[in-house]
Design a protein around this motif. Structure first.
Motif, PDB file in Angstrom:
ATOM      1  N   ASP A 137       0.796  -1.229   0.000  1.00 55.71           N
ATOM      2  CA  ASP A 137       0.000   0.000   0.000  1.00 55.71           C
ATOM      3  C   ASP A 137       0.826   1.276   0.000  1.00 55.71           C
ATOM      4  N   ARG A 138       2.130   1.191  -0.357  1.00 56.66           N
ATOM      5  CA  ARG A 138       2.911   2.427  -0.315  1.00 56.66           C
ATOM      6  C   ARG A 138       4.185   2.306  -1.157  1.00 56.66           C
ATOM      7  N   PHE A 139       4.724   3.483  -1.487  1.00 56.36           N
ATOM      8  CA  PHE A 139       6.017   3.594  -2.151  1.00 56.36           C
ATOM      9  C   PHE A 139       6.861   4.565  -1.335  1.00 56.36           C
ATOM     10  N   ALA A 140       8.038   4.137  -0.914  1.00 61.88           N
ATOM     11  CA  ALA A 140       8.886   4.981  -0.085  1.00 61.88           C
ATOM     12  C   ALA A 140      10.342   4.761  -0.461  1.00 61.88           C
ATOM     13  N   ALA A 141      11.089   5.860  -0.580  1.00 60.29           N
ATOM     14  CA  ALA A 141      12.522   5.792  -0.844  1.00 60.29           C
ATOM     15  C   ALA A 141      13.277   5.597   0.468  1.00 60.29           C
ATOM     16  N   PHE A 142      14.539   5.205   0.365  1.00 63.15           N
ATOM     17  CA  PHE A 142      15.354   4.968   1.556  1.00 63.15           C
ATOM     18  C   PHE A 142      16.817   5.210   1.195  1.00 63.15           C
ATOM     19  N   ASP A 143      17.616   5.458   2.213  1.00 65.82           N
ATOM     20  CA  ASP A 143      19.033   5.767   2.008  1.00 65.82           C
ATOM     21  C   ASP A 143      19.866   4.494   1.961  1.00 65.82           C
ATOM     22  N   THR A 144      20.860   4.487   1.072  1.00 62.99           N
ATOM     23  CA  THR A 144      21.759   3.351   0.897  1.00 62.99           C
ATOM     24  C   THR A 144      23.178   3.883   0.703  1.00 62.99           C
ATOM     25  N   PRO A 145      24.169   3.006   0.707  1.00 64.45           N
ATOM     26  CA  PRO A 145      25.544   3.456   0.447  1.00 64.45           C
ATOM     27  C   PRO A 145      25.737   4.083  -0.933  1.00 64.45           C
ATOM     28  N   ILE A 146      24.820   3.840  -1.861  1.00 66.34           N
ATOM     29  CA  ILE A 146      24.965   4.439  -3.193  1.00 66.34           C
ATOM     30  C   ILE A 146      24.005   5.609  -3.399  1.00 66.34           C
ATOM     31  N   GLY A 147      23.349   6.065  -2.350  1.00 70.78           N
ATOM     32  CA  GLY A 147      22.419   7.183  -2.457  1.00 70.78           C
ATOM     33  C   GLY A 147      20.994   6.759  -2.161  1.00 70.78           C
ATOM     34  N   ARG A 148      20.085   7.699  -2.349  1.00 71.18           N
ATOM     35  CA  ARG A 148      18.686   7.445  -2.018  1.00 71.18           C
ATOM     36  C   ARG A 148      18.041   6.619  -3.132  1.00 71.18           C
ATOM     37  N   LEU A 149      17.408   5.520  -2.724  1.00 66.87           N
ATOM     38  CA  LEU A 149      16.955   4.492  -3.654  1.00 66.87           C
ATOM     39  C   LEU A 149      15.466   4.236  -3.471  1.00 66.87           C
ATOM     40  N   GLY A 150      14.795   3.897  -4.561  1.00 73.24           N
ATOM     41  CA  GLY A 150      13.418   3.436  -4.515  1.00 73.24           C
ATOM     42  C   GLY A 150      13.314   2.092  -5.206  1.00 73.24           C
TER      43      GLY A 150
END
Length: 294
Positions: A137-150
């Motif tokens: 029920d959702r789409f959310a980005a998150f931080d990773t070692p290579i940058g913000r990812l979806g």
């Protein structure tokens, strides 16, 4: 300048998890040899996808379903152990919970050797997939070692709102993991000419261009059940240009991009996110089509 190298896999995965992990280890070795910072594996890389989107065995229930796994279970921990310093994304069938009435989710995770970085449950369900899976029920980005990812899964990419939600949430790279088949009716003799192969490629390029992001698309390859998978893994730049693709064969698409430079350059003058006018995008008072149950 921070250049990142992305690898997107086109490969087949089935019910045997040991075989799946052997395939993953091979692909990860190839990706590392190419200097990849991220390896995108397909939808259902752990345990395989549904063998049919049409056959319910005449009982109104799905048949030949994948094994149900858990985000904190041994299979994902095994993926974490393999990942090391590489960001790895992979799809799997996630065990259901109280909210889903016990029905599993079609899910994916992003991991490194440090653990799970992100988790997504497929929102949009084609054909009879809703008889096998509950919807996210959702789409959310998150931080990773290579940058913000979806992340998204397969049919999610047919909906512009999904990729836009991730871009608005700051994702500069979106990974889409698929088990995308060729047309079931009137299939083309040559897979590259199939209308669903062309649509797969169009969605990838359009989602990258309209959001001015780097798009990494992994897909299953070969055949599984009654489906012929279109492969076509690729990396697309923020201008919608395909940097590398496997075509309709199994393999690994690899490309290096300075993500911030490419995204900033694409948005400098024609900034699609900046130039939006959300108040002009009115919502209809009633749905255009009835919502499907499940």
């Amino acid at each position: 300048m921070t250049v990142r190298t992305f690898a997107a896999a086109a490969a087949g995965f089935g019910r045997d998890l040991d075989e799946d992990f052997a395939t993953i280890a091979t692909l990860l070795g190839q990706a590392r040899a190419a200097g990849a910072d991220l390896l995108a594996l397909p939808e259902a890389a752990l345990g395989g996808y549904l063998s049919s989107l049409h056959d319910s065995g005449g009982r109104g229930e799905p048949v030949d379903v994948p094994p149900e796994l858990e985000v904190d279970g041994p299979e994902v921990r095994r993926l974490i152990a393999l990942a090391g310093d590489t960001v790895v994304t992979a799809g799997f069938c996630e065990r259901g919970d109280e909210a889903s009435g016990g029905r599993p989710y079609n899910s994916c995770v992003a991991v490194t050797g440090d653990g799970v970085l992100g988790h997504h449950r497929k929102v949009h369900q084609p054909l009879n997939e809703n008889t096998s899976y509950a919807a996210g029920d959702r789409f959310a980005a998150f931080d990773t070692p290579i940058g913000r990812l979806g992340m998204m899964i397969c049919y999610d990419k047919a909906f512009p709102e999904a990729a836009r939600a991730l871009a608005v949430d700051g994702a500069r790279v979106v990974v889409c993991m698929s088990a995308w088949p060729a047309a079931r009716t009137d299939p083309a003799p040559v897979l590259a000419d199939d209308r669903w192969t062309r649509r797969f490629d169009l969605f990838d390029r359009a989602r990258a261009l309209e959001n001015q992001i780097v798009w990494v698309s992994a897909n299953q390859a070969g055949t599984f059940g009654d489906m012929r998978l279109v492969a076509s893994a690729k990396i697309v730049d923020p201008g919608g240009e395909v940097l590398d693709t496997t075509g309709t064969e199994a393999g690994l698409a690899v490309a290096s991009v300075d993500v911030d430079d490419a995204v900033d350059a694409a948005r400098r003058f024609m900034g699609h996110l900046r130039d939006r006018r959300p108040r002009s995008y009115s919502r209809p008072s009633t749905p255009l089509v009835p919502a499907r149950a499940g």
